[in-house]
Design an enzyme around this catalytic site. Structure first.
Site, short mmCIF file in Angstrom:
data_model
loop_
_atom_site.label_atom_id
_atom_site.label_comp_id
_atom_site.label_asym_id
_atom_site.label_seq_id
_atom_site.Cartn_x
_atom_site.Cartn_y
_atom_site.Cartn_z
N LYS A 13 69.75 34.73 37.12
CA LYS A 13 71.12 34.68 36.59
C LYS A 13 72.08 34.13 37.64
O LYS A 13 72.88 33.23 37.35
CB LYS A 13 71.58 36.09 36.16
CG LYS A 13 70.71 36.72 35.09
CD LYS A 13 71.20 38.09 34.68
CE LYS A 13 71.15 39.14 35.77
NZ LYS A 13 69.81 39.49 36.27
N ARG A 88 75.76 45.44 30.64
CA ARG A 88 74.40 45.89 30.94
C ARG A 88 74.00 47.11 30.13
O ARG A 88 72.90 47.61 30.31
CB ARG A 88 74.36 46.28 32.43
CG ARG A 88 73.59 45.34 33.29
CD ARG A 88 73.80 45.86 34.69
NE ARG A 88 72.72 45.51 35.53
CZ ARG A 88 72.78 44.51 36.41
NH1 ARG A 88 73.84 43.75 36.48
NH2 ARG A 88 71.76 44.30 37.18
N ARG A 127 63.27 36.98 47.81
CA ARG A 127 64.68 36.53 47.84
C ARG A 127 65.33 36.82 49.20
O ARG A 127 65.12 37.86 49.80
CB ARG A 127 65.48 37.26 46.76
CG ARG A 127 66.99 36.98 46.90
CD ARG A 127 67.78 37.35 45.71
NE ARG A 127 67.64 38.74 45.34
CZ ARG A 127 68.11 39.22 44.19
NH1 ARG A 127 68.73 38.42 43.34
NH2 ARG A 127 67.97 40.49 43.89
N ARG A 160 68.08 41.95 50.48
CA ARG A 160 68.89 43.02 49.89
C ARG A 160 68.12 44.33 49.92
O ARG A 160 66.92 44.36 49.65
CB ARG A 160 69.24 42.67 48.43
CG ARG A 160 70.50 41.85 48.31
CD ARG A 160 70.73 41.28 46.93
NE ARG A 160 70.58 42.20 45.80
CZ ARG A 160 70.83 41.86 44.54
NH1 ARG A 160 71.27 40.63 44.26
NH2 ARG A 160 70.66 42.72 43.56
N ARG A 171 64.72 49.40 39.00
CA ARG A 171 65.67 48.47 38.35
C ARG A 171 65.05 47.90 37.07
O ARG A 171 65.72 47.72 36.07
CB ARG A 171 66.05 47.34 39.31
CG ARG A 171 67.00 47.82 40.41
CD ARG A 171 67.08 46.85 41.56
NE ARG A 171 67.63 45.56 41.20
CZ ARG A 171 67.45 44.45 41.91
NH1 ARG A 171 66.71 44.47 43.02
NH2 ARG A 171 67.99 43.32 41.53
P1 AP5 Z 1 68.59 35.31 41.34
O1 AP5 Z 1 69.29 34.12 40.79
O2 AP5 Z 1 69.16 35.96 42.53
O3 AP5 Z 1 68.31 36.37 40.17
P2 AP5 Z 1 69.30 37.36 39.40
O4 AP5 Z 1 68.88 37.35 37.97
O5 AP5 Z 1 70.73 37.03 39.71
O6 AP5 Z 1 68.83 38.71 40.07
P3 AP5 Z 1 69.66 39.97 40.57
O7 AP5 Z 1 68.64 40.84 41.29
O8 AP5 Z 1 70.86 39.60 41.38
O9 AP5 Z 1 70.07 40.60 39.25
P4 AP5 Z 1 70.39 42.03 38.98
O10 AP5 Z 1 70.94 41.94 37.61
O11 AP5 Z 1 69.30 43.02 39.16
O12 AP5 Z 1 71.37 42.43 40.18
P5 AP5 Z 1 72.95 42.43 40.33
O13 AP5 Z 1 73.27 41.82 41.62
O14 AP5 Z 1 73.62 41.93 39.10
O15 AP5 Z 1 67.07 34.86 41.62
C1 AP5 Z 1 66.14 35.77 42.21
C2 AP5 Z 1 65.23 35.00 43.20
O16 AP5 Z 1 64.43 34.09 42.47
C3 AP5 Z 1 66.01 34.16 44.23
O17 AP5 Z 1 65.31 34.21 45.44
C4 AP5 Z 1 65.98 32.73 43.65
O18 AP5 Z 1 66.01 31.74 44.67
C5 AP5 Z 1 64.66 32.74 42.89
N1 AP5 Z 1 64.71 31.92 41.66
C6 AP5 Z 1 65.72 31.84 40.76
N2 AP5 Z 1 65.38 31.03 39.72
C7 AP5 Z 1 64.11 30.62 39.98
C8 AP5 Z 1 63.19 29.77 39.26
N3 AP5 Z 1 63.52 29.20 38.08
N4 AP5 Z 1 61.98 29.56 39.81
C9 AP5 Z 1 61.63 30.14 41.00
N5 AP5 Z 1 62.45 30.93 41.71
C10 AP5 Z 1 63.68 31.19 41.20
O19 AP5 Z 1 73.23 44.00 40.37
C11 AP5 Z 1 72.82 44.81 41.46
C12 AP5 Z 1 73.15 46.27 41.16
O20 AP5 Z 1 74.58 46.43 40.95
C13 AP5 Z 1 72.52 46.85 39.88
O21 AP5 Z 1 71.21 47.31 40.10
C14 AP5 Z 1 73.51 47.99 39.56
O22 AP5 Z 1 73.29 49.09 40.36
C15 AP5 Z 1 74.86 47.38 39.94
N6 AP5 Z 1 75.48 46.69 38.79
C16 AP5 Z 1 75.76 45.36 38.69
N7 AP5 Z 1 76.32 45.08 37.50
C17 AP5 Z 1 76.41 46.27 36.83
C18 AP5 Z 1 76.87 46.63 35.55
N8 AP5 Z 1 77.35 45.72 34.68
N9 AP5 Z 1 76.80 47.93 35.18
C19 AP5 Z 1 76.32 48.86 36.02
N10 AP5 Z 1 75.85 48.59 37.25
C20 AP5 Z 1 75.90 47.30 37.66
#
Ligand code: AP5
Length: 216
Positions: A13, A88, A127, A160, A171
């Site tokens: 994402k 979410r 990552r 991270r 997660r």
């Molecule tokens: P990346 O693009 O970083 O993936 P992502 O989907 O953004 O993953 P996140 O772990 O950031 O998502 P998340 O939803 O768990 O965490 P968030 O930060 O929102 O890609 C991942 C890796 O793969 C990278 O190394 C990249 O280079 C590689 N990659 C990407 N595309 C690729 C491809 N096509 N092929 C190969 N490699 C690829 O949230 C963190 C925490 O915050 C949550 O756990 C929660 O506690 C809190 N939080 C955030 N939002 C909320 C909410 N709305 N409500 C409640 N709690 C929340």
């Protein structure tokens, strides 16, 4: 335009959001990024959020909806907003509907990036993120030119805390239990578009671009 990027942890994402927001002039709003910034700055929001993030749990809906409401008060990018990691839970989605209705706005599309769990674990365990500018890398799929150094700003790359295997498992569980119901929620509203997230980064971006070009 108001877009939502939906998908499990590590689906790509954040990676796609960066390119989409640039191409379509959208304000990229990542709740994960906002929370991590608050932690880094030692803000009360960050101190509270950290307890949940470190355990792989979701931060309470009320806190998150407040953040989003505040962001949606801004003008966004010239082309609108791109929400990444929000909503979410079904409760968050309902609150968003209410906020948007008050403003006379509505969601244009919800893009689900679909990737299987084995690949997600590979992506999250490899990552790396820049401490200074937040740029994302992967040790195998998107390596920096110099090991552990950000190509863009020269900052140090780190892993991270919530990318440890135990927290990743939690997660994934939380995604299945609390976030996956949104797939049906948005499908019922005829807003859901699914893309194959197992392709390389460019392939996923091409597929999303085709969808968005058809919306415009
Ligand atoms: P990346 O693009 O970083 O993936 P992502 O989907 O953004 O993953 P996140 O772990 O950031 O998502 P998340 O939803 O768990 O965490 P968030 O930060 O929102 O890609 C991942 C890796 O793969 C990278 O190394 C990249 O280079 C590689 N990659 C990407 N595309 C690729 C491809 N096509 N092929 C190969 N490699 C690829 O949230 C963190 C925490 O915050 C949550 O756990 C929660 O506690 C809190 N939080 C955030 N939002 C909320 C909410 N709305 N409500 C409640 N709690 C929340």
């Amino acid at each position: 335009m108001l877009l939502i990027l939906l998908g499990p942890p590590g689906a790509g994402k954040g990676t796609q959001a960066e390119q989409i927001s640039e191409k379509y002039n959208l304000l990229h709003v990542s709740t994960g990024e906002i929370l991590r910034e608050s932690i880094k700055k030692g803000m009360p929001l960050g101190i509270k959020a950290r307890e949940y993030i470190d355990r792989g749990e979701l931060v309470p809906d009320k806190v998150i909806v407040g953040i989003i409401e505040e962001r949606l008060e801004s003008d966004g990018g010239a082309g609108g907003f791109l929400l990444d990691g929000f909503p979410r839970t079904v409760a968050q989605a309902r609150s968003l509907d209410v906020v948007l209705e008050r403003k006379g706005k509505s969601i244009d599309s919800v893009i689900l990036i679909d990737v299987d769990e084995e690949e997600l674990v590979l992506r999250l365990s490899g990552r790396r993120v820049c401490r200074d500018c937040g740029d994302g890398y992967h040790i195998k799929f998107l390596p920096p030119q110099v090991r552990n150094v950000c190509d863009r700003c020269g900052g140090e790359l780190y892993q991270r805390d919530d990318d440890s295997i135990e927290v990743v498992k939690q997660r994934m569980h939380v995604y299945r239990e609390q976030t996956e119901p949104l797939v049906a929620y948005y499908k019922n509203n005829n807003l859901l578009a699914k893309v194959d997230g197992a392709q390389d980064v460019e392939g996923v971006f091409r597929q999303i671009s085709r969808l968005l070009d058809n919306l415009a």
